[in-house]
Design a protein around this motif. Structure first.
Motif, PDB file in Angstrom:
ATOM      1  N   GLU A  10      36.414  45.574  43.547  1.00  0.00           N
ATOM      2  CA  GLU A  10      35.887  45.536  42.275  1.00  0.00           C
ATOM      3  C   GLU A  10      36.644  45.235  41.205  1.00  0.00           C
ATOM      4  O   GLU A  10      36.354  44.711  40.028  1.00  0.00           O
ATOM      5  CB  GLU A  10      35.449  47.185  42.207  1.00  0.00           C
ATOM      6  CG  GLU A  10      33.711  47.262  42.725  1.00  0.00           C
ATOM      7  CD  GLU A  10      32.802  46.316  42.380  1.00  0.00           C
ATOM      8  OE1 GLU A  10      32.712  46.122  41.195  1.00  0.00           O
ATOM      9  OE2 GLU A  10      32.151  45.454  43.275  1.00  0.00           O
ATOM     10  N   ALA A  11      38.070  45.801  41.307  1.00  0.00           N
ATOM     11  CA  ALA A  11      38.852  45.864  40.370  1.00  0.00           C
ATOM     12  C   ALA A  11      39.770  44.468  40.484  1.00  0.00           C
ATOM     13  O   ALA A  11      40.714  44.299  39.509  1.00  0.00           O
ATOM     14  CB  ALA A  11      39.812  46.920  40.261  1.00  0.00           C
ATOM     15  N   ARG A  12      39.257  43.314  41.283  1.00  0.00           N
ATOM     16  CA  ARG A  12      40.330  42.187  41.465  1.00  0.00           C
ATOM     17  C   ARG A  12      40.460  41.612  40.166  1.00  0.00           C
ATOM     18  O   ARG A  12      41.580  41.067  40.166  1.00  0.00           O
ATOM     19  CB  ARG A  12      39.532  41.432  42.641  1.00  0.00           C
ATOM     20  CG  ARG A  12      38.326  40.778  41.976  1.00  0.00           C
ATOM     21  CD  ARG A  12      37.586  39.868  42.958  1.00  0.00           C
ATOM     22  NE  ARG A  12      36.468  39.457  42.506  1.00  0.00           N
ATOM     23  CZ  ARG A  12      35.215  40.062  42.336  1.00  0.00           C
ATOM     24  NH1 ARG A  12      35.129  41.339  43.122  1.00  0.00           N
ATOM     25  NH2 ARG A  12      34.070  39.742  41.915  1.00  0.00           N
ATOM     26  N   TYR A  13      39.673  41.560  39.336  1.00  0.00           N
ATOM     27  CA  TYR A  13      39.810  40.832  38.106  1.00  0.00           C
ATOM     28  C   TYR A  13      41.070  41.241  37.387  1.00  0.00           C
ATOM     29  O   TYR A  13      42.028  40.674  37.055  1.00  0.00           O
ATOM     30  CB  TYR A  13      38.752  40.834  37.300  1.00  0.00           C
ATOM     31  CG  TYR A  13      38.251  39.662  36.586  1.00  0.00           C
ATOM     32  CD1 TYR A  13      37.524  38.531  36.929  1.00  0.00           C
ATOM     33  CD2 TYR A  13      38.859  39.314  35.120  1.00  0.00           C
ATOM     34  CE1 TYR A  13      37.368  37.438  36.148  1.00  0.00           C
ATOM     35  CE2 TYR A  13      38.738  38.214  34.403  1.00  0.00           C
ATOM     36  CZ  TYR A  13      38.031  37.286  34.949  1.00  0.00           C
ATOM     37  OH  TYR A  13      37.769  36.074  34.367  1.00  0.00           O
ATOM     38  N   GLY A  14      41.110  42.582  37.225  1.00  0.00           N
ATOM     39  CA  GLY A  14      42.035  43.231  36.492  1.00  0.00           C
ATOM     40  C   GLY A  14      43.623  43.121  37.243  1.00  0.00           C
ATOM     41  O   GLY A  14      44.486  43.076  36.741  1.00  0.00           O
ATOM     42  N   ILE A  15      43.351  43.350  38.646  1.00  0.00           N
ATOM     43  CA  ILE A  15      44.408  43.336  39.412  1.00  0.00           C
ATOM     44  C   ILE A  15      45.066  41.820  39.333  1.00  0.00           C
ATOM     45  O   ILE A  15      46.333  41.724  39.370  1.00  0.00           O
ATOM     46  CB  ILE A  15      44.231  43.673  41.003  1.00  0.00           C
ATOM     47  CG1 ILE A  15      43.934  44.929  40.794  1.00  0.00           C
ATOM     48  CG2 ILE A  15      45.430  43.160  41.830  1.00  0.00           C
ATOM     49  CD1 ILE A  15      43.602  45.757  42.154  1.00  0.00           C
ATOM     50  N   VAL A  16      44.470  40.827  39.275  1.00  0.00           N
ATOM     51  CA  VAL A  16      44.995  39.429  39.514  1.00  0.00           C
ATOM     52  C   VAL A  16      45.710  39.386  37.791  1.00  0.00           C
ATOM     53  O   VAL A  16      46.515  38.759  38.016  1.00  0.00           O
ATOM     54  CB  VAL A  16      43.750  38.275  39.441  1.00  0.00           C
ATOM     55  CG1 VAL A  16      44.416  37.146  39.346  1.00  0.00           C
ATOM     56  CG2 VAL A  16      43.573  38.332  41.162  1.00  0.00           C
ATOM     57  N   THR A  17      44.929  39.639  36.995  1.00  0.00           N
ATOM     58  CA  THR A  17      45.687  39.788  35.817  1.00  0.00           C
ATOM     59  C   THR A  17      46.839  40.598  35.600  1.00  0.00           C
ATOM     60  O   THR A  17      47.945  40.081  35.170  1.00  0.00           O
ATOM     61  CB  THR A  17      44.717  40.477  34.614  1.00  0.00           C
ATOM     62  OG1 THR A  17      43.148  39.780  34.765  1.00  0.00           O
ATOM     63  CG2 THR A  17      45.214  40.248  33.367  1.00  0.00           C
ATOM     64  N   ALA A  18      46.866  41.699  36.424  1.00  0.00           N
ATOM     65  CA  ALA A  18      48.382  42.635  36.427  1.00  0.00           C
ATOM     66  C   ALA A  18      49.213  41.618  37.076  1.00  0.00           C
ATOM     67  O   ALA A  18      50.434  41.515  36.825  1.00  0.00           O
ATOM     68  CB  ALA A  18      47.892  43.645  37.320  1.00  0.00           C
ATOM     69  N   ILE A  19      49.114  40.774  38.235  1.00  0.00           N
ATOM     70  CA  ILE A  19      49.712  40.154  38.664  1.00  0.00           C
ATOM     71  C   ILE A  19      50.232  38.986  38.119  1.00  0.00           C
ATOM     72  O   ILE A  19      51.804  38.878  38.055  1.00  0.00           O
ATOM     73  CB  ILE A  19      49.367  39.516  40.227  1.00  0.00           C
ATOM     74  CG1 ILE A  19      48.987  40.685  41.449  1.00  0.00           C
ATOM     75  CG2 ILE A  19      50.306  38.604  40.929  1.00  0.00           C
ATOM     76  CD1 ILE A  19      48.484  40.511  42.471  1.00  0.00           C
ATOM     77  N   LEU A  20      49.612  38.314  37.166  1.00  0.00           N
ATOM     78  CA  LEU A  20      49.716  37.115  36.485  1.00  0.00           C
ATOM     79  C   LEU A  20      50.775  37.511  35.384  1.00  0.00           C
ATOM     80  O   LEU A  20      51.655  37.090  34.696  1.00  0.00           O
ATOM     81  CB  LEU A  20      48.598  36.506  35.781  1.00  0.00           C
ATOM     82  CG  LEU A  20      47.773  35.770  36.829  1.00  0.00           C
ATOM     83  CD1 LEU A  20      46.490  35.221  35.997  1.00  0.00           C
ATOM     84  CD2 LEU A  20      48.737  34.572  37.592  1.00  0.00           C
TER      85      LEU A  20
END
Lengths: 228, 349
Positions: A142-152
């Protein structure tokens, strides 16, 4: 391309870019592996001092990179506790310092992403008989969007910093033009030191293209992760 | 290549020592005392670990060289290191820092050998951490400033006098302020001139020679530079030499000698001493010396090799303040400087 770089060896640019990518990717990869479980654990639980922990993590995002470099240097130096490992002035030392720099960013941003997941989704996953691991996976999805943003964001912090890699890496390139601990950013400082500003800008442009590429991969991952 | 064979043997011995050490569970790895007292297994284990981290065993190994920005930015090392790498099958990892930082890196055992230019600091380093210093080459410092020469020091024969005038005129002067060899020399000239530089006109850049020259050029300031870096960047600078160094009849205080010093393996057992000595040997060999002599940037020779001479006493390590009895007012080191300036500088330099 040849025109822009003047007498700059293409081989040299490529090998410097590879060092940049290798060090930052390794650092961010390791940091993600370490940060995500912690972010999930903190996001799921409620304990006294949670606010304090979050504040500490958020403060970490502002660590000055040279200070991190200096501390890592003291640890890895021969006179320091881990001197016998012989890591100082190697890419491994740079990975360690970038790990320290990227971790608070990744942890903090993914923590807010995890906390942003609707409580009902967690409850639903739990009610469906999921173990806590399953619930975690559902939340990550569910949180993948924010997690990818975190990694970026962590990646951006790592690949663009110059202070710590200069201190712990030593900006080493071999005489045949292959970079050892020279990244694009430290190569730019070297060019600036010698007054070759155009070459420095050209190297900076290469760095920008790399960051752009990584972000393109990131947004592709976000879209693909959506599954629809 | 007897050096390499010896090294391999040493590593084999060290490796055996490490295995014995592990088998015997001596736990000597962390015991400094044991290492220092020459306990074969403990010291060996430590040495091998560090060398495995830093260099591949069986190949020529890696040499970590801490050096000054002046040898690096001029491109001299790019000329010398490939020759060394080819001859010894070793890789040179060159870290360019200020002389102060390079000496610190060597003192911590984080480099195997240093190539620097600050005799007093080098002597101090030798008392504790370094062994077998050799003179490698020299050039000189020059006082550079904007072409319009606002302080009116151009052509002054004395560096101290020029510094005094700059201070009196309060013309902007950029100091490296980074504990480098050049910075050390600059501070000693101020001291000699009897001036305590302070005020808005005296500014520290905290950066390398190249950076500082760029800043001086952009801001119309004076600075002290080594001739090598100045010449190698001259085409991009709006600066001219105000006070010449001893290579062109300037004062002897501006002489700039470089030395190579391996780190003492008795203090830091992890350093690659054999390769460090090989590097010092290479720099001072006829091959290395002629490479230094033939290295030019835009037609100017940047460094003058001085490790080889017909004088049998030449190139020996002369401690600070050492003076032979009856040497008169000149110390032995000063005589050495005069010898270099008189005999090693080509007439047309």
């Amino acid at each position: 391309m040849v025109g822009i770089f003047g007498d700059l060896n293409t081989q040299y640019v490529i090998s410097t870019a590879i060092v940049s990518l290798y060090v930052s990717t390794a650092a961010v990869g390791l940091s993600t592996l370490a940060s995500l479980p912690i972010a999930l654990a903190i996001g799921f639980s409620d304990f006294r001092g949670k606010n304090a922990v979050t504040t500490v993590i958020n403060t970490g995002m502002g660590f000055p990179s040279v200070v991190v470099g200096l501390v890592v240097l003291l640890f890895l130096s021969n006179a320091g506790p881990f001197g016998s490992l012989g890591l100082l002035f190697t890419p491994k030392a740079m990975i360690i310092s970038q790990f320290v720099l990227a971790t608070p960013v990744i942890m903090s941003v993914s923590l807010s992403a995890v906390e942003g997941v609707d409580q009902r989704i967690r409850d639903a996953a739990f009610a469906a008989g999921g173990t806590s691991r399953d619930v975690g996976l559902v939340v990550v999805k569910e949180a993948r969007y924010g997690i990818v943003t975190a990694i970026l964001a962590g990646y951006g912090r790592a690949i663009s910093e110059v202070g710590s890699v200069l201190v712990v890496g030593g900006n080493i390139a071999f005489a045949d033009g292959t970079a050892f601990t020279r990244t694009l950013t430290t190569a730019v400082t070297l060019e600036a030191r010698q007054g070759r500003y155009e070459v420095g800008i050209a190297l900076g442009a290469v760095l920008l293209v790399l960051v752009l590429g990584v972000n393109a991969i990131g947004s592709w991952a976000r879209r693909r992760g959506g599954g629809t | 290549m007897p050096a390499m064979i010896q090294r391999r043997r040493f590593l084999q011995a060290a490796g055996t020592g490490a295995i014995l050490g592990l088998a015997g569970c001596t736990g000597g790895d962390e015991n400094q005392g044991q290492n220092g007292s020459g306990n074969g297994s403990g010291g060996g284990a430590n040495g091998t670990q560090a060398q495995q981290g830093r260099s591949g065993i069986g190949r020529g190994g890696n040499l970590t060289l801490a050096t000054t920005t002046s040898t690096y930015d001029t491109g001299l090392l790019d000329e010398l290191n490939p020759m060394f790498q080819q001859a010894y099958g070793a890789k040179v990892e060159a870290i360019s820092q200020g002389t102060g930082a390079a000496i610190e890196t060597g003192s911590n055992g984080d480099a195997d050998v240093i190539l620097v230019h600050a005799r007093d600091a080098e002597d101090e380093f030798l008392r504790e951490y370094g062994v077998n210093r050799r003179d490698v080459m020299f050039n000189d410092f020059v006082v550079v400033g904007p072409p319009n020469d606002p302080a009116g020091v151009s052509g002054t024969q004395s560096a101290t006098e020029a510094f005094g005038t700059i201070a009196k005129q309060q013309a902007t002067f950029l100091s490296r302020g980074d504990d480098s060899g050049t910075n050390t020399k600059e501070l000693s000239i101020w001291e000699e001139a009897g001036v305590q530089p302070s005020g808005q006109w005296y500014q520290e850049t905290g950066q390398g020679m190249g950076d500082t020259l760029n800043q001086a050029s952009q801001r119309g300031a004076y600075t002290l530079a080594d001739r090598g870096t100045f010449l190698s960047q001259k085409s991009e600078l709006e600066l001219e030499i105000a006070v010449q160094g001893p290579l062109k009849d300037g004062p002897m205080i501006l002489l700039n000698p470089y030395g190579v010093i391996p780190v003492d393996p008795a203090i830091h057992p992890n350093v690659n001493y054999q390769l460090a000595m090989a590097y010092a040997g290479f720099l001072t060999s006829p091959q290395g010396q002629s490479a230094i002599e033939n290295y030019t940037v835009e037609g100017s020779q940047l460094f003058l090799p001085n490790a080889l001479a017909e004088d049998p006493n030449f190139g020996q390590y002369v401690p600070q303040d050492y003076s032979a009895p009856g040497a008169g007012s000149l110390s032995r080191r000063e005589k050495q400087y005069h010898y270099w300036a008189e005999n090693l500088v080509p007439k047309d330099h």
